[in-house]
Design an enzyme around this catalytic site. Structure first.
Site, PDB file in Angstrom:
ATOM      1  N   TYR A 122      15.019   3.528 -12.994  1.00 32.60           N
ATOM      2  CA  TYR A 122      13.780   2.743 -13.108  1.00 32.60           C
ATOM      3  C   TYR A 122      13.901   1.743 -14.262  1.00 32.60           C
ATOM      4  CZ  TYR A 122       9.059   1.623 -14.707  1.00 32.60           C
ATOM      5  OH  TYR A 122       7.934   0.951 -15.137  1.00 32.60           O
ATOM      6  N   ASN A 156       2.345  13.122 -13.509  1.00 34.08           N
ATOM      7  CA  ASN A 156       3.467  13.188 -14.455  1.00 34.08           C
ATOM      8  C   ASN A 156       2.990  12.873 -15.856  1.00 34.08           C
ATOM      9  OD1 ASN A 156       5.761  13.610 -12.801  1.00 34.08           O
ATOM     10  ND2 ASN A 156       5.556  11.518 -12.029  1.00 34.08           N
ATOM     11  N   SER A 182       8.489  -2.857 -19.296  1.00 29.40           N
ATOM     12  CA  SER A 182       8.066  -1.578 -19.883  1.00 29.40           C
ATOM     13  C   SER A 182       8.810  -1.348 -21.185  1.00 29.40           C
ATOM     14  CB  SER A 182       8.419  -0.476 -18.886  1.00 29.40           C
ATOM     15  OG  SER A 182       8.407   0.782 -19.523  1.00 29.40           O
ATOM     16  N   LYS A 233      13.935  -2.560 -14.542  1.00 33.60           N
ATOM     17  CA  LYS A 233      13.109  -3.411 -15.421  1.00 33.60           C
ATOM     18  C   LYS A 233      14.006  -4.339 -16.235  1.00 33.60           C
ATOM     19  CE  LYS A 233       9.069  -2.109 -14.291  1.00 33.60           C
ATOM     20  NZ  LYS A 233       8.328  -3.025 -13.437  1.00 33.60           N
ATOM     21  N   LEU A 239       0.818  -1.228   0.000  1.00 37.29           N
ATOM     22  CA  LEU A 239       0.000   0.000   0.000  1.00 37.29           C
ATOM     23  C   LEU A 239       0.847   1.271   0.000  1.00 37.29           C
ATOM     24  CD1 LEU A 239      -2.894  -1.109   2.419  1.00 37.29           C
ATOM     25  CD2 LEU A 239      -2.803  -1.281  -0.075  1.00 37.29           C
ATOM     26  N   ASP A 266      12.556  12.877 -22.493  1.00 43.48           N
ATOM     27  CA  ASP A 266      11.493  12.377 -23.381  1.00 43.48           C
ATOM     28  C   ASP A 266      12.073  11.910 -24.720  1.00 43.48           C
ATOM     29  OD1 ASP A 266       9.234  12.498 -21.815  1.00 43.48           O
ATOM     30  OD2 ASP A 266       8.655  14.507 -22.451  1.00 43.48           O
TER      31      ASP A 266
HETATM   32  P1  NAD Z   1       1.155   1.319  -9.192  1.00 40.53           P
HETATM   33  O1  NAD Z   1       2.130   2.128  -8.411  1.00 40.53           O
HETATM   34  O2  NAD Z   1      -0.249   1.780  -9.260  1.00 40.53           O
HETATM   35  O3  NAD Z   1       1.167  -0.190  -8.680  1.00 40.53           O
HETATM   36  C1  NAD Z   1       2.323  -0.799  -8.134  1.00 40.53           C
HETATM   37  C2  NAD Z   1       1.936  -1.341  -6.768  1.00 40.53           C
HETATM   38  O4  NAD Z   1       3.078  -1.977  -6.167  1.00 40.53           O
HETATM   39  C3  NAD Z   1       1.480  -0.242  -5.802  1.00 40.53           C
HETATM   40  O5  NAD Z   1       0.184  -0.577  -5.341  1.00 40.53           O
HETATM   41  C4  NAD Z   1       2.509  -0.259  -4.677  1.00 40.53           C
HETATM   42  O6  NAD Z   1       1.925   0.031  -3.429  1.00 40.53           O
HETATM   43  C5  NAD Z   1       3.034  -1.684  -4.777  1.00 40.53           C
HETATM   44  N1  NAD Z   1       4.404  -1.884  -4.262  1.00 40.53           N
HETATM   45  C6  NAD Z   1       5.511  -1.177  -4.559  1.00 40.53           C
HETATM   46  N2  NAD Z   1       6.567  -1.683  -3.910  1.00 40.53           N
HETATM   47  C7  NAD Z   1       6.121  -2.752  -3.197  1.00 40.53           C
HETATM   48  C8  NAD Z   1       6.734  -3.680  -2.311  1.00 40.53           C
HETATM   49  N3  NAD Z   1       8.035  -3.609  -1.998  1.00 40.53           N
HETATM   50  N4  NAD Z   1       5.964  -4.649  -1.759  1.00 40.53           N
HETATM   51  C9  NAD Z   1       4.643  -4.739  -2.043  1.00 40.53           C
HETATM   52  N5  NAD Z   1       4.005  -3.873  -2.847  1.00 40.53           N
HETATM   53  C10 NAD Z   1       4.739  -2.891  -3.421  1.00 40.53           C
HETATM   54  O7  NAD Z   1       1.768   1.151 -10.673  1.00 40.53           O
HETATM   55  P2  NAD Z   1       1.109   0.560 -11.998  1.00 40.53           P
HETATM   56  O8  NAD Z   1       1.009   1.658 -12.984  1.00 40.53           O
HETATM   57  O9  NAD Z   1      -0.061  -0.274 -11.678  1.00 40.53           O
HETATM   58  O10 NAD Z   1       2.306  -0.365 -12.479  1.00 40.53           O
HETATM   59  C11 NAD Z   1       2.345  -1.754 -12.229  1.00 40.53           C
HETATM   60  C12 NAD Z   1       3.613  -2.319 -12.817  1.00 40.53           C
HETATM   61  O11 NAD Z   1       3.646  -2.046 -14.223  1.00 40.53           O
HETATM   62  C13 NAD Z   1       4.879  -1.698 -12.240  1.00 40.53           C
HETATM   63  O12 NAD Z   1       5.858  -2.713 -12.093  1.00 40.53           O
HETATM   64  C14 NAD Z   1       5.299  -0.708 -13.300  1.00 40.53           C
HETATM   65  O13 NAD Z   1       6.693  -0.489 -13.280  1.00 40.53           O
HETATM   66  C15 NAD Z   1       4.864  -1.413 -14.568  1.00 40.53           C
HETATM   67  N6  NAD Z   1       4.618  -0.490 -15.694  1.00 40.53           N
HETATM   68  C16 NAD Z   1       3.747   0.557 -15.542  1.00 40.53           C
HETATM   69  C17 NAD Z   1       3.554   1.444 -16.599  1.00 40.53           C
HETATM   70  C18 NAD Z   1       2.624   2.629 -16.452  1.00 40.53           C
HETATM   71  O14 NAD Z   1       2.710   3.551 -17.277  1.00 40.53           O
HETATM   72  N7  NAD Z   1       1.717   2.652 -15.482  1.00 40.53           N
HETATM   73  C19 NAD Z   1       4.230   1.277 -17.808  1.00 40.53           C
HETATM   74  C20 NAD Z   1       5.096   0.176 -17.936  1.00 40.53           C
HETATM   75  C21 NAD Z   1       5.277  -0.701 -16.863  1.00 40.53           C
HETATM   76  N1  UFG Z   2       3.301  15.230 -21.735  1.00 34.61           N
HETATM   77  C1  UFG Z   2       2.979  16.573 -21.855  1.00 34.61           C
HETATM   78  N2  UFG Z   2       2.462  17.188 -20.773  1.00 34.61           N
HETATM   79  C2  UFG Z   2       2.239  16.567 -19.581  1.00 34.61           C
HETATM   80  C3  UFG Z   2       2.569  15.201 -19.470  1.00 34.61           C
HETATM   81  C4  UFG Z   2       3.111  14.558 -20.570  1.00 34.61           C
HETATM   82  O1  UFG Z   2       3.173  17.169 -22.906  1.00 34.61           O
HETATM   83  O2  UFG Z   2       1.792  17.215 -18.627  1.00 34.61           O
HETATM   84  C5  UFG Z   2       3.852  14.531 -22.913  1.00 34.61           C
HETATM   85  C6  UFG Z   2       5.240  13.986 -22.672  1.00 34.61           C
HETATM   86  O3  UFG Z   2       6.201  14.975 -22.917  1.00 34.61           O
HETATM   87  C7  UFG Z   2       5.264  12.833 -23.670  1.00 34.61           C
HETATM   88  C8  UFG Z   2       3.807  12.346 -23.718  1.00 34.61           C
HETATM   89  O4  UFG Z   2       3.036  13.423 -23.210  1.00 34.61           O
HETATM   90  O5  UFG Z   2       5.596  13.342 -24.928  1.00 34.61           O
HETATM   91  C9  UFG Z   2       3.573  11.109 -22.880  1.00 34.61           C
HETATM   92  O6  UFG Z   2       4.076  11.339 -21.571  1.00 34.61           O
HETATM   93  P1  UFG Z   2       3.736  10.381 -20.345  1.00 34.61           P
HETATM   94  O7  UFG Z   2       4.445  10.972 -19.163  1.00 34.61           O
HETATM   95  O8  UFG Z   2       2.274  10.172 -20.248  1.00 34.61           O
HETATM   96  O9  UFG Z   2       4.385   8.996 -20.782  1.00 34.61           O
HETATM   97  P2  UFG Z   2       5.903   8.616 -21.069  1.00 34.61           P
HETATM   98  O10 UFG Z   2       5.896   7.975 -22.409  1.00 34.61           O
HETATM   99  O11 UFG Z   2       6.814   9.738 -20.868  1.00 34.61           O
HETATM  100  O12 UFG Z   2       6.216   7.589 -19.887  1.00 34.61           O
HETATM  101  C10 UFG Z   2       5.670   6.290 -19.868  1.00 34.61           C
HETATM  102  C11 UFG Z   2       5.561   5.757 -18.428  1.00 34.61           C
HETATM  103  C12 UFG Z   2       6.938   5.565 -17.832  1.00 34.61           C
HETATM  104  C13 UFG Z   2       7.776   4.721 -18.733  1.00 34.61           C
HETATM  105  C14 UFG Z   2       7.829   5.315 -20.106  1.00 34.61           C
HETATM  106  C15 UFG Z   2       8.555   4.398 -21.039  1.00 34.61           C
HETATM  107  O13 UFG Z   2       4.827   6.677 -17.641  1.00 34.61           O
HETATM  108  O14 UFG Z   2       6.789   4.882 -16.607  1.00 34.61           O
HETATM  109  O15 UFG Z   2       6.489   5.463 -20.623  1.00 34.61           O
HETATM  110  O16 UFG Z   2       8.805   5.001 -22.262  1.00 34.61           O
HETATM  111  F1  UFG Z   2       9.058   4.605 -18.271  1.00 34.61           F
END
Ligand code: NAD
Ligand code: UFG
Length: 338
Positions: free
Chosen positions: A150, A199, A126, A154, A35, A296
């Site tokens: 990060y 973000n 990712s 991965k 959590l 980016d």
């Molecule tokens: P999220 O932060 O909503 O979910 C991750 C969960 O892991 C959280 O609920 C957090 O509390 C839990 N957590 C973190 N460290 C922990 C630990 N040590 N023990 C137990 N629980 C722990 O993120 P999400 O967007 O659902 O992402 C899930 C997975 O997908 C992550 O591994 C993330 O890196 C990967 N991922 C996400 C995205 C994205 O854009 N959301 C893109 C590519 C990969």
């Molecule tokens: N962007 C804006 N304004 C904002 C937010 C984002 O213009 O307020 C733009 C960014 O510059 C980018 C696009 O929207 O061009 C997408 O941005 P995101 O932050 O939504 O996504 P990213 O592709 O940057 O990042 C995502 C995941 C990361 C992961 C990455 C891998 O959030 O966790 O893809 O490429 F590492």
């Protein structure tokens, strides 16, 4: 299918959406999470939406004894491993936190699984592991490069899993490289709940749409793309969640260690997303083009062919639906799960 799946990071964004798909597909579920970046409320809603129960255990992957107890007390057939820290910028500021949490946490999980003779795992990787791609679309055999701590976690976990399979071929491992997941289930009851200023693009757009924020800053208008803004492969989180069910099913064929992109194969610019949001919801998002954001990449989108060939999975939901569902979640929950 009545197997029992342990989901780490179950209360998180993608975890909770996948839990819903798992329950709806007839799996039994044990969700664990510490959590640190989510609330138990997400799984309360998942149970309400599906009308089915699951077991939630608050557990940190860094707590080896706690993990061992989970596996001792619950029979598990396979694990879907989402738990981890995911903020790229924070990982640059606090690399040790990321290495410890993501790498040690995963090593502990894999050890607990091995001790319990559970050797089936689906892992959240990712598209960040491709770094700055030399061409597009990106297929799974492209060169890999970590551009942040990060991304390094991965990549290292991918290698950890492949080494594990090489040491013991009984392991079945599915590594899923996600592109850009977009927000929410069509019910509007579960969705992405970032803390503080988002973000990511879509949470920001939807917060502007409901008046939580004034205007969107578009980071950079001078990229080498048709309209000067960056291009990404946005994928509806429900499609992404369904990809995990397909990956789980595939593990039963003993595929070894396999890597699959989960994206749509379509790239859209930031300005495309603003236009799509207006077309889907009728809300025009005020924006201003500002400086580029450090780190980016100009354009990123998947070759989604392998997922279709190997998993029989293809993203079905278009931008219109992504925007509608994202907006519904934000409108019903202007402050997330609070
Ligand atoms: P999220 O932060 O909503 O979910 C991750 C969960 O892991 C959280 O609920 C957090 O509390 C839990 N957590 C973190 N460290 C922990 C630990 N040590 N023990 C137990 N629980 C722990 O993120 P999400 O967007 O659902 O992402 C899930 C997975 O997908 C992550 O591994 C993330 O890196 C990967 N991922 C996400 C995205 C994205 O854009 N959301 C893109 C590519 C990969
Ligand atoms: N962007 C804006 N304004 C904002 C937010 C984002 O213009 O307020 C733009 C960014 O510059 C980018 C696009 O929207 O061009 C997408 O941005 P995101 O932050 O939504 O996504 P990213 O592709 O940057 O990042 C995502 C995941 C990361 C992961 C990455 C891998 O959030 O966790 O893809 O490429 F590492």
């Amino acid at each position: 299918m009545s197997s029992t799946i342990l989901v780490t990071g179950a209360t998180g964004y993608i975890g909770s959406h996948t839990c819903l798909e798992l329950l709806e597909s007839g799996y039994q579920l044990i969700g664990i999470d510490n959590l640190s970046n989510s609330r138990e409320e997400s799984l309360r809603r998942v149970q309400k939406l599906s009308g089915k129960p699951l077991t939630f255990i608050r557990c940190d992957l860094l707590d080896e004894a706690g993990l061992a107890r989970v596996f001792a007390e619950h029979p598990v057939d396979a694990v879907i491993h989402f738990a981890g820290l995911k903020a790229v910028g924070e990982s640059v500021e606090k690399p040790l936190l990321y290495y410890k949490n993501n790498l040690s946490g995963t090593a502990n999980l894999l050890e607990a699984m091995a001790n319990a003779e559970v050797k089936n795992i689906v892992f959240s990787s990712s598209c960040t592991v491709y770094g700055i791609p030399e061409k597009l679309p990106i297929s799974e055999d492209f060169p890999l490069q970590a551009v942040s701590p990060y991304g390094q976690t991965k990549l290292t976990i991918e290698y950890m899993l492949q080494d594990l399979h090489a040491s013991d071929p009984q392991w079945n491992i599915s590594i899923l490289r996600y592109f850009n997941p977009v927000r929410a289930h069509p019910s509007g009851d579960i969705g992405e709940d970032p803390s503080g200023i988002p973000n990511n693009l879509m949470p920001y757009i939807t917060q502007v749409a409901v008046g939580e924020r004034e205007q969107l800053s578009v980071f950079g208008g001078d990229y080498d793309t048709p309209d000067g803004t960056c291009i990404r492969d946005y994928i509806h989180v429900v499609d992404l969640a369904k990809g995990h069910i397909k990956a789980l099913e595939k593990l039963q064929d003993n595929p070894g260690a396999v890597i699959t992109n989960l994206g749509t194969g379509q790239g859209y610019s930031v300005l495309d997303m603003i236009r799509a949001f207006a077309a889907a919801t009728g809300i025009k998002i005020p924006y201003q083009i500002v400086e580029r954001r450090a780190g980016d990449t100009t354009a990123v989108y998947a070759d989604a062919g392998k997922a279709e060939r190997d998993l029989g999975w293809k993203a079905k939901r278009d931008l219109q639906q992504m925007c509608k569902d994202a907006h519904r979640w934000q409108s019903k929950n202007p402050r997330g799960y609070l």
